[in-house]
Motif scaffolding. Structure first.
Motif, short mmCIF file in Angstrom:
data_model
loop_
_atom_site.label_atom_id
_atom_site.label_comp_id
_atom_site.label_asym_id
_atom_site.label_seq_id
_atom_site.Cartn_x
_atom_site.Cartn_y
_atom_site.Cartn_z
N GLU A 98 30.59 22.68 42.71
CA GLU A 98 30.63 23.10 43.44
C GLU A 98 29.46 23.09 44.64
O GLU A 98 28.28 22.42 44.95
CB GLU A 98 29.48 24.65 43.13
CG GLU A 98 30.79 24.98 41.62
CD GLU A 98 29.63 26.01 41.39
OE1 GLU A 98 30.29 27.75 41.26
OE2 GLU A 98 28.98 25.41 40.56
N VAL A 99 30.16 23.61 46.30
CA VAL A 99 29.45 23.53 47.47
C VAL A 99 29.89 24.17 48.05
O VAL A 99 30.84 25.12 47.98
CB VAL A 99 30.59 22.42 48.49
CG1 VAL A 99 29.56 20.58 47.87
CG2 VAL A 99 31.50 21.44 48.00
N ILE A 100 28.73 24.50 49.34
CA ILE A 100 28.97 25.47 50.00
C ILE A 100 28.46 25.06 52.06
O ILE A 100 27.38 24.05 51.42
CB ILE A 100 28.30 26.59 49.74
CG1 ILE A 100 28.53 27.40 48.42
CG2 ILE A 100 28.13 27.98 51.22
CD1 ILE A 100 27.28 28.52 47.62
N GLY A 101 29.33 25.47 52.71
CA GLY A 101 29.15 24.86 53.56
C GLY A 101 27.99 26.04 54.41
O GLY A 101 27.50 26.70 54.53
N GLY A 102 27.90 25.08 55.59
CA GLY A 102 26.46 25.50 56.27
C GLY A 102 27.11 26.59 57.46
O GLY A 102 28.13 26.79 58.07
N ALA A 142 27.35 14.75 51.60
CA ALA A 142 26.13 15.84 52.66
C ALA A 142 26.08 17.03 52.12
O ALA A 142 27.30 18.00 51.59
CB ALA A 142 27.23 15.83 53.27
N VAL A 143 25.11 17.67 52.71
CA VAL A 143 24.84 18.96 52.64
C VAL A 143 25.16 19.17 54.49
O VAL A 143 23.89 19.19 55.03
CB VAL A 143 23.15 19.62 52.50
CG1 VAL A 143 22.89 20.20 51.75
CG2 VAL A 143 23.50 18.78 50.55
N TYR A 163 30.43 18.50 51.15
CA TYR A 163 30.93 17.95 50.73
C TYR A 163 30.50 16.85 49.16
O TYR A 163 29.27 16.46 49.56
CB TYR A 163 32.17 17.29 51.23
CG TYR A 163 31.50 16.13 51.95
CD1 TYR A 163 31.90 14.81 52.14
CD2 TYR A 163 31.21 16.65 53.68
CE1 TYR A 163 31.27 14.00 53.35
CE2 TYR A 163 31.26 15.48 54.55
CZ TYR A 163 30.82 14.14 54.33
OH TYR A 163 30.39 13.44 55.22
N PHE A 164 31.08 16.86 48.40
CA PHE A 164 31.26 15.29 47.42
C PHE A 164 31.86 14.43 47.45
O PHE A 164 32.77 14.80 46.77
CB PHE A 164 30.76 16.09 46.16
CG PHE A 164 29.56 15.79 45.11
CD1 PHE A 164 28.12 15.39 44.61
CD2 PHE A 164 30.67 14.93 43.81
CE1 PHE A 164 27.46 14.85 44.05
CE2 PHE A 164 29.66 14.20 43.04
CZ PHE A 164 28.51 13.78 43.23
N VAL A 179 36.32 12.18 48.56
CA VAL A 179 36.12 14.09 48.77
C VAL A 179 36.91 14.57 47.66
O VAL A 179 37.93 14.87 47.41
CB VAL A 179 36.08 14.50 49.71
CG1 VAL A 179 35.80 15.56 50.05
CG2 VAL A 179 35.42 13.76 51.14
N VAL A 180 36.13 15.07 46.82
CA VAL A 180 36.04 15.95 45.00
C VAL A 180 36.10 16.90 45.59
O VAL A 180 37.07 18.16 44.78
CB VAL A 180 35.57 15.11 44.22
CG1 VAL A 180 35.96 13.85 43.58
CG2 VAL A 180 34.22 15.80 44.02
N ALA A 181 35.01 17.73 46.55
CA ALA A 181 34.77 18.71 46.70
C ALA A 181 34.46 19.47 48.13
O ALA A 181 33.53 18.64 48.23
CB ALA A 181 34.06 19.24 45.47
#
Length: 299
Positions: A98-102, A142-143, A163-164, A179-181
């Motif tokens: 799971e990822v969340i953008g800034g 990347a965070v 992204y991951f 990129v997968v997520a």
């Protein structure tokens, strides 16, 4: 136990293997940390797990970097860095990423403007399941950084994309083939008398099997308060759109209202509750101060 072999580990190292083991644990009580008739372990124990039907490790392994989840999964939070080593026990058929953008940065007030600065957009959310990775390989990610606040007369910065990837190559941006997520960051609010709001990160521009958009910022009021920042999206849904009142801009809550409460009167949003550890904040509050800088984006 794996098959008919019983394995003994000291720390993370396999020290002894007994073959032709055919015994089962007998039905009855299982004692952890001692025995009622022989005494008890004098010390602390952490992350005790009993697994049935699966051999978690069959060789030397890398210890988990996070706590076990409620179903035996290990949960790892990554908030910095650029590369990650895949654990030796990675299960490509049972995982979630799971990822969340800034969040974007609030706009700065234009000197002499009749309308106060507006709020920025919250970051989007994306999720991918059962991602195939090779144990012990290195992968990149990347965070997304929070968008910088706008100084006087300046527009707030756009939040970074998070992204991951499944490798360290082709991962220079959210558009990379590895990129997968991926989740887009929210845009910054404009600093002008028109009071253009910041828009939440768009789900349509993300990568994953489940995607939600961040909440939009709210418009600054004429001769009143600045707008609030939009809430970040989360596992339960889109981020809330901020609101503006005559007295204060109210930041939107994250993830369908499950994130932290949005701040007001020049205050940051409260810590979120979707994952704990303060992750998943509400949007930042606005300000009533004339010609003040906007707030930083949430992360």
């Amino acid at each position: 136990r794996t098959g008919t072999s019983l394995l003994f580990f000291v720390f993370v190292y396999l020290k002894k293997t007994c073959t032709s083991w055919t015994y089962d644990i007998q039905q009855g009580a299982v004692w952890v940390g001692g025995d009622s008739g022989l005494g008890w372990f004098n010390g602390w124990m952490d992350e005790v797990r009993i697994s049935k039907g699966i051999a978690r490790w069959t060789a030397n392994f890398t210890p988990p970097t996070g706590e076990y989840g409620p179903d035996g999964r290990v949960t790892t939070f990554i908030t910095s860095g650029t590369t990650w080593t895949v654990p030796s026990d990675w299960n490509s058929s049972r995982n979630t990423i799971e990822v969340i953008g800034g969040g974007g940065g609030g706009g700065g007030t234009v000197s002499g403007a009749t309308r106060a600065a507006s709020g920025a957009g919250g970051g989007a959310y994306s999720r991918a399941v059962n991602v195939s990775l090779t144990p012990s390989d290195s992968v990149a990610y990347a965070v997304g950084a929070a968008g910088a606040r706008g100084a006087n007369n300046d527009t707030g910065g756009t939040g970074g994309d998070s992204y991951f990837c499944n490798s360290t190559s082709n991962c220079a941006s959210i558009a990379g083939s590895a990129v997968v997520a991926g989740a887009k960051g929210g845009t910054g609010a404009a600093a002008n008398d028109l009071g253009a709001i910041g828009v939440g990160g768009a789900a349509a521009s993300g990568v994953g099997t489940v995607k939600y958009s961040g909440g939009d910022g709210s418009l600054g009021m004429v001769n009143r308060s600045s707008g609030g920042g939009g809430g970040a999206a989360g596992p339960r849904g889109t981020g809330e759109t901020a609101t503006s009142t005559a007295d204060a801009g109210r930041g939107g809550r994250g993830g369908a209202g499950y994130g932290g409460t949005g701040g007001a009167d020049d205050t940051a949003g409260s810590a979120g509750s979707e994952w704990g550890l303060g992750l998943g904040r509400g949007g930042g509050g606005g300000t009533r101060k004339p010609e003040a800088t906007g707030g930083d984006g949430g992360k």
